[in-house]
Design a protein around this motif. Structure first.
Motif, mmCIF file in Angstrom:
data_model
loop_
_atom_site.group_PDB
_atom_site.id
_atom_site.type_symbol
_atom_site.label_atom_id
_atom_site.label_comp_id
_atom_site.label_asym_id
_atom_site.label_seq_id
_atom_site.Cartn_x
_atom_site.Cartn_y
_atom_site.Cartn_z
ATOM 1 N N VAL A 267 0.998 -3.470 6.852
ATOM 2 C CA VAL A 267 0.099 -3.870 5.772
ATOM 3 C C VAL A 267 -0.268 -5.331 5.990
ATOM 4 N N HIS A 268 -1.511 -5.674 5.664
ATOM 5 C CA HIS A 268 -1.985 -7.045 5.855
ATOM 6 C C HIS A 268 -2.035 -7.828 4.545
ATOM 7 N N THR A 269 -1.867 -7.135 3.439
ATOM 8 C CA THR A 269 -1.836 -7.780 2.131
ATOM 9 C C THR A 269 -0.600 -7.298 1.394
ATOM 10 N N TRP A 270 -0.122 -8.097 0.466
ATOM 11 C CA TRP A 270 1.065 -7.740 -0.305
ATOM 12 C C TRP A 270 0.889 -6.398 -1.011
ATOM 13 N N SER A 271 -0.307 -6.143 -1.544
ATOM 14 C CA SER A 271 -0.562 -4.910 -2.279
ATOM 15 C C SER A 271 -0.756 -3.706 -1.368
ATOM 16 N N GLY A 272 -0.988 -3.943 -0.073
ATOM 17 C CA GLY A 272 -1.233 -2.847 0.855
ATOM 18 C C GLY A 272 -2.689 -2.437 0.930
ATOM 19 N N ARG A 273 -3.563 -3.137 0.256
ATOM 20 C CA ARG A 273 -4.971 -2.731 0.234
ATOM 21 C C ARG A 273 -5.558 -2.703 1.644
ATOM 22 N N ARG A 274 -5.226 -3.673 2.478
ATOM 23 C CA ARG A 274 -5.686 -3.668 3.873
ATOM 24 C C ARG A 274 -4.476 -3.397 4.771
ATOM 25 N N PHE A 275 -4.663 -2.489 5.737
ATOM 26 C CA PHE A 275 -3.558 -2.110 6.617
ATOM 27 C C PHE A 275 -4.098 -1.627 7.953
ATOM 28 N N SER A 276 -3.232 -1.546 8.940
ATOM 29 C CA SER A 276 -3.572 -1.021 10.267
ATOM 30 C C SER A 276 -2.532 0.003 10.676
ATOM 31 N N LEU A 277 -3.010 1.043 11.350
ATOM 32 C CA LEU A 277 -2.138 2.073 11.893
ATOM 33 C C LEU A 277 -2.339 2.131 13.401
ATOM 34 N N TYR A 278 -1.249 2.269 14.132
ATOM 35 C CA TYR A 278 -1.283 2.361 15.584
ATOM 36 C C TYR A 278 -0.808 3.760 15.948
ATOM 37 N N LEU A 279 -1.721 4.553 16.532
ATOM 38 C CA LEU A 279 -1.436 5.950 16.799
ATOM 39 C C LEU A 279 -0.851 6.120 18.196
ATOM 40 N N HIS A 280 0.181 6.914 18.285
ATOM 41 C CA HIS A 280 0.853 7.194 19.553
ATOM 42 C C HIS A 280 0.611 8.670 19.862
ATOM 43 N N GLY B 174 2.899 6.026 -12.678
ATOM 44 C CA GLY B 174 1.515 6.357 -12.989
ATOM 45 C C GLY B 174 0.503 5.754 -12.025
ATOM 46 N N ARG B 175 0.943 4.941 -11.092
ATOM 47 C CA ARG B 175 0.051 4.315 -10.112
ATOM 48 C C ARG B 175 0.196 5.033 -8.762
ATOM 49 N N PRO B 176 -0.896 5.118 -7.977
ATOM 50 C CA PRO B 176 -0.802 5.785 -6.671
ATOM 51 C C PRO B 176 -0.085 4.915 -5.636
ATOM 52 N N SER B 177 0.355 5.552 -4.574
ATOM 53 C CA SER B 177 0.968 4.822 -3.466
ATOM 54 C C SER B 177 0.175 5.106 -2.193
ATOM 55 N N LEU B 178 0.291 4.210 -1.244
ATOM 56 C CA LEU B 178 -0.355 4.409 0.059
ATOM 57 C C LEU B 178 0.417 5.428 0.884
ATOM 58 N N THR B 179 1.695 5.563 0.642
ATOM 59 C CA THR B 179 2.492 6.537 1.374
ATOM 60 C C THR B 179 2.097 7.943 0.935
ATOM 61 N N GLY B 180 2.309 8.887 1.826
ATOM 62 C CA GLY B 180 1.975 10.272 1.521
ATOM 63 C C GLY B 180 1.075 10.870 2.582
ATOM 64 N N TYR B 181 0.338 11.893 2.189
ATOM 65 C CA TYR B 181 -0.490 12.669 3.108
ATOM 66 C C TYR B 181 -1.963 12.374 2.855
ATOM 67 N N TRP B 182 -2.746 12.239 3.957
ATOM 68 C CA TRP B 182 -4.168 11.912 3.892
ATOM 69 C C TRP B 182 -4.950 12.776 4.876
ATOM 70 N N GLN B 183 -6.212 13.084 4.503
ATOM 71 C CA GLN B 183 -7.068 13.903 5.358
ATOM 72 C C GLN B 183 -8.474 13.325 5.359
ATOM 73 N N GLY B 184 -9.108 13.335 6.531
ATOM 74 C CA GLY B 184 -10.492 12.880 6.661
ATOM 75 C C GLY B 184 -11.133 13.491 7.887
ATOM 76 N N ARG B 185 -12.368 13.090 8.174
ATOM 77 C CA ARG B 185 -13.086 13.599 9.339
ATOM 78 C C ARG B 185 -13.705 12.432 10.080
ATOM 79 N N ILE B 186 -13.344 12.285 11.346
ATOM 80 C CA ILE B 186 -13.884 11.232 12.202
ATOM 81 C C ILE B 186 -15.016 11.839 13.029
ATOM 82 N N VAL B 187 -16.138 11.126 13.100
ATOM 83 C CA VAL B 187 -17.310 11.607 13.833
ATOM 84 C C VAL B 187 -17.446 10.771 15.106
#
Length: 189
Positions: free
Chosen positions: A110-123, A51-64
């Motif tokens: 992930v920078h926290t145990w819960s995953g709340r803060r994280f970094s992605l490195y794009l290739h 019943g709780r969400p996960s950080l894994t999966g698909y995400w969409q946004g718009r960068i300006v």
């Protein structure tokens, strides 16, 4: 009617076999439950409680990038299970728009145990006369993510120069999508 007495051929009767089978099933069920609890305890952002969400999966946004240049960005984040200590993320990234659709891989931490803060490195492939996202730093809030990007500008020759670098784009939000949207992305920019 069955009894606990051995069968005439010396084999155990039906009840001891049934008990042994139930015991085996119970041990296997306990081992599976322990594995699930351990996964949730070690990486709750990848294996949340029901019943709780996960950080894994698909995400969409718009960068300006500028008032005249914004692009759709899509992420597929997976948990990297083949790690020894600090487990990380892998996945795919797509950047669509401005006639410069591109796709590549991503890795992350992930920078926290819960995953709340994280970094992605794009290739992503090398850019010419365009921006290229290098990293995304995110804050995860259930079904929403707030991202900050570090981008680099590469001139027409494909070279990077410190004097040509733009300011970082503003933070942007991302929302959860399904795999079909990710697969069809970049068709319309």
């Amino acid at each position: 009617m069955t009894s606990d007495r051995p069968a005439p051929n010396g084999e155990p009767g039906p009840r001891p076999l049934l008990r042994k089978g139930l015991r085996t099933v119970g041990v296997l069920a306990a081992m599976a439950a322990a594995l699930l609890v351990a996964r949730t305890a070690l990486a709750p952002w990848a294996y949340p409680l029901p019943g709780r969400p996960s950080l894994t999966g698909y995400w969409q946004g718009r960068i300006v990038y500028s008032p005249t240049d914004s692009r759709q960005i899509l992420l597929r984040i997976r948990y990297e299970e083949n790690c020894s200590m600090a487990c990380s993320m892998t996945g795919r990234v797509k950047v669509c728009g401005a006639g410069r659709n591109t796709a590549g891989d991503l890795t992350g931490d992930v920078h926290t145990w819960s995953g709340r803060r994280f970094s992605l490195y794009l290739h992503l492939p090398a850019a010419r006369d365009d921006m290229r996202i290098q990293t995304l730093d995110g804050d995860w809030y259930g079904d929403a993510v707030r991202m900050r990007a570090k981008v680099d500008y590469y001139d027409a020759a494909g070279t990077w120069s410190s004097s040509q670098q733009p300011p970082a784009p503003g933070a942007f939000g991302m929302r959860r999508i399904d795999g079909g949207h990710f697969d069809a992305a970049c068709a319309s920019g």
